[in-house]
Design an enzyme around this catalytic site. Structure first.
Site, PDB file in Angstrom:
ATOM      1  N   ARG A 194       0.860  -1.191   0.000  1.00  0.00           N
ATOM      2  CA  ARG A 194       0.000   0.000   0.000  1.00  0.00           C
ATOM      3  C   ARG A 194       0.894   1.237   0.000  1.00  0.00           C
ATOM      4  O   ARG A 194       0.630   2.228  -0.671  1.00  0.00           O
ATOM      5  CB  ARG A 194      -0.951   0.025   1.204  1.00  0.00           C
ATOM      6  N   ASP A 232      -6.837  19.527 -13.740  1.00  0.00           N
ATOM      7  CA  ASP A 232      -7.149  18.211 -14.291  1.00  0.00           C
ATOM      8  C   ASP A 232      -6.696  18.223 -15.749  1.00  0.00           C
ATOM      9  O   ASP A 232      -7.314  18.852 -16.596  1.00  0.00           O
ATOM     10  CB  ASP A 232      -8.663  17.961 -14.162  1.00  0.00           C
ATOM     11  N   LYS A 269      -7.593   7.344 -19.268  1.00  0.00           N
ATOM     12  CA  LYS A 269      -7.857   7.915 -20.585  1.00  0.00           C
ATOM     13  C   LYS A 269      -6.593   7.881 -21.446  1.00  0.00           C
ATOM     14  O   LYS A 269      -6.099   6.816 -21.741  1.00  0.00           O
ATOM     15  CB  LYS A 269      -8.423   9.337 -20.406  1.00  0.00           C
ATOM     16  N   TYR A 319     -15.976  17.480 -15.477  1.00  0.00           N
ATOM     17  CA  TYR A 319     -16.316  16.062 -15.492  1.00  0.00           C
ATOM     18  C   TYR A 319     -17.401  15.768 -14.439  1.00  0.00           C
ATOM     19  O   TYR A 319     -17.281  16.188 -13.277  1.00  0.00           O
ATOM     20  CB  TYR A 319     -15.048  15.253 -15.195  1.00  0.00           C
TER      21      TYR A 319
END
Ligand SMILES: *Cc1c(COP(=O)(O)O)cnc(C)c1O
Length: 379
Positions: free
Chosen positions: A46, A170, A195, A98
């Site tokens: 982690r 972003d 993306k 978004y």
């Protein structure tokens, strides 16, 4: 190192054990210690994983940052940034963004006492009018999704600096191939690596890149403490995707241009949103801020008829009707009923997301096939 070289080599070193050119997929949760604390830099996956580290170094390199952090999704990356804030803090956000980001902000963080002001940023100076003593962060998407507005990052950065606010961008739509927000004054760059960075529609992932050490340490703490990390296999896939980012983006931009020009000339199309068109309201900022104009194109069919727009997307054959974007294959979406359905209709339409708006993620197929597909669907 220049950009194309960075996508392939940035932050990378060959494998120490056997000289593997690609980093091995370290599919492990833990690492052997010879004595308590006696380890080779990795204790638990982690916190750190060598495959993820290789990806995070690549991310930092292509965005001209110092520190990269990879997360289980784009929204998990945004979530980590929001955790820098405290109840009572305010955030100024691009009004056209978004849908999932909007949902995270209003559906979760408003309940924790953080206030979001959604602001039209086409005139970047307007942003300053919304700053209060409680403002901590400016969150910007450019090009915006799905209206392709272009926001002047240098202007927003100057405002953020003057008022000592964090400034996050972003950069999912543009990718570092088209613009590098840290160079324009942003503090944090965020990606849905799902993306263009991944680029092959086979993985969901998010990323943050920063320059400042103190900020990186805070985000690294949140990444480990909250635990929204990505796995080693996905890290490997996105690292592989990044190596062809520049060649894919070049073709996305070429095909995007062909599609935008074709649509702009089509009698059944009322409006085309693509920053490379000279009549785009922010074309000049796009020319200054971006290397090219990208492969995302939105358009509205004539008469603004919901049913007609639905029929167009249903008839496309090379373009697949699907959520998401940025893969090698062309996709078409209907924001009002798909990606942006979580935004109330009134608010949606205020930013231009009308019922007949269609959003295309133009892929890297032969342009003739893409244009023919659009022609038959519109006819
Ligand atoms: C997809 C997307 C996100 C969210 O990323 P996920 O990987 O789906 O969580 C955020 N911003 C933009 C611009 C996106 O396109």
């Amino acid at each position: 190192m220049k950009f194309n070289t960075k996508t392939i080599h940035g932050g990378q070193e060959y494998d120490k054990a056997y000289g593997a050119v690609m980093p091995p997929i370290y599919q492990t949760s833990t690492y052997a210690q010879t004595t308590p604390g006696g380890h080779k830099g990795y204790e638990y996956s982690r916190t750190h994983n060598p495959t993820r580290t290789a990806l995070e170094n690549a991310l930092a390199s292509i965005e001209n940052g110092e520190y990269g952090l990879a997360f289980g999704s784009g929204l998990a990356a945004i979530d980590a940034v929001l955790k820098l804030l405290k109840p009572g803090d305010e955030v100024i956000v691009t009004n056209d963004l978004y849908g999932g980001t909007y949902r995270l902000f209003t559906g979760i963080y408003e309940d924790f006492g953080i206030k979001f002001r959604f602001v039209e940023m086409n005139d970047a100076g307007n942003t300053e009018n919304y700053i209060s003593p409680a403002t901590r962060l400016i969150w910007v998407e450019t090009p915006t999704n799905p209206m392709m507005n272009i926001i002047d990052l240098e202007k927003i950065a100057a405002i953020a600096k003057k008022h000592r606010l964090l400034f996050a961008v972003d950069n999912t739509f543009a990718t570092p191939y088209l613009q590098q927000p840290l160079d324009l004054g942003a503090d944090i760059v965020m990606h849905s690596a799902t993306k263009y960075l991944g680029g092959h529609s086979d993985v969901v992932m998010g990323a943050l890149v920063v320059k400042a050490k103190e900020l990186a340490e805070k985000l690294r703490f949140i990444q480990n403490a909250s635990g929204a990390i990505c796995g080693p296999m996905d890290s490997f896939l996105v690292l592989r995707g990044i190596k062809t980012l520049h060649v894919r983006m070049q073709r996305h931009c070429e095909n995007g241009r062909e599609v935008a020009l074709f649509l702009a000339d089509h009698p059944l199309v009322e409006k085309v949103y693509w920053p490379g068109l000279e009549n785009h309201p922010n074309h000049d900022i796009a020319k200054r801020q971006m290397r090219d104009f990208g492969g995302m194109v939105s358009f509205v069919t004539r008469g603004n008829d919901f049913e007609k727009a639905i029929r167009v997307v249903e008839r496309l054959k090379v373009f697949t009707l699907a959520e998401s974007l940025g893969g090698v294959e062309s996709l078409a979406g209907h924001p009002a009923s798909m990606t942006h359905a979580s935004i109330p209709k009134e608010e949606r339409e205020r930013s231009g997301v009308v019922d007949s708006l269609i959003r295309l993620s133009v892929g890297i197929e032969d342009k003739e096939d893409l244009l023919e597909d659009l022609r038959q669907a519109l006819d």
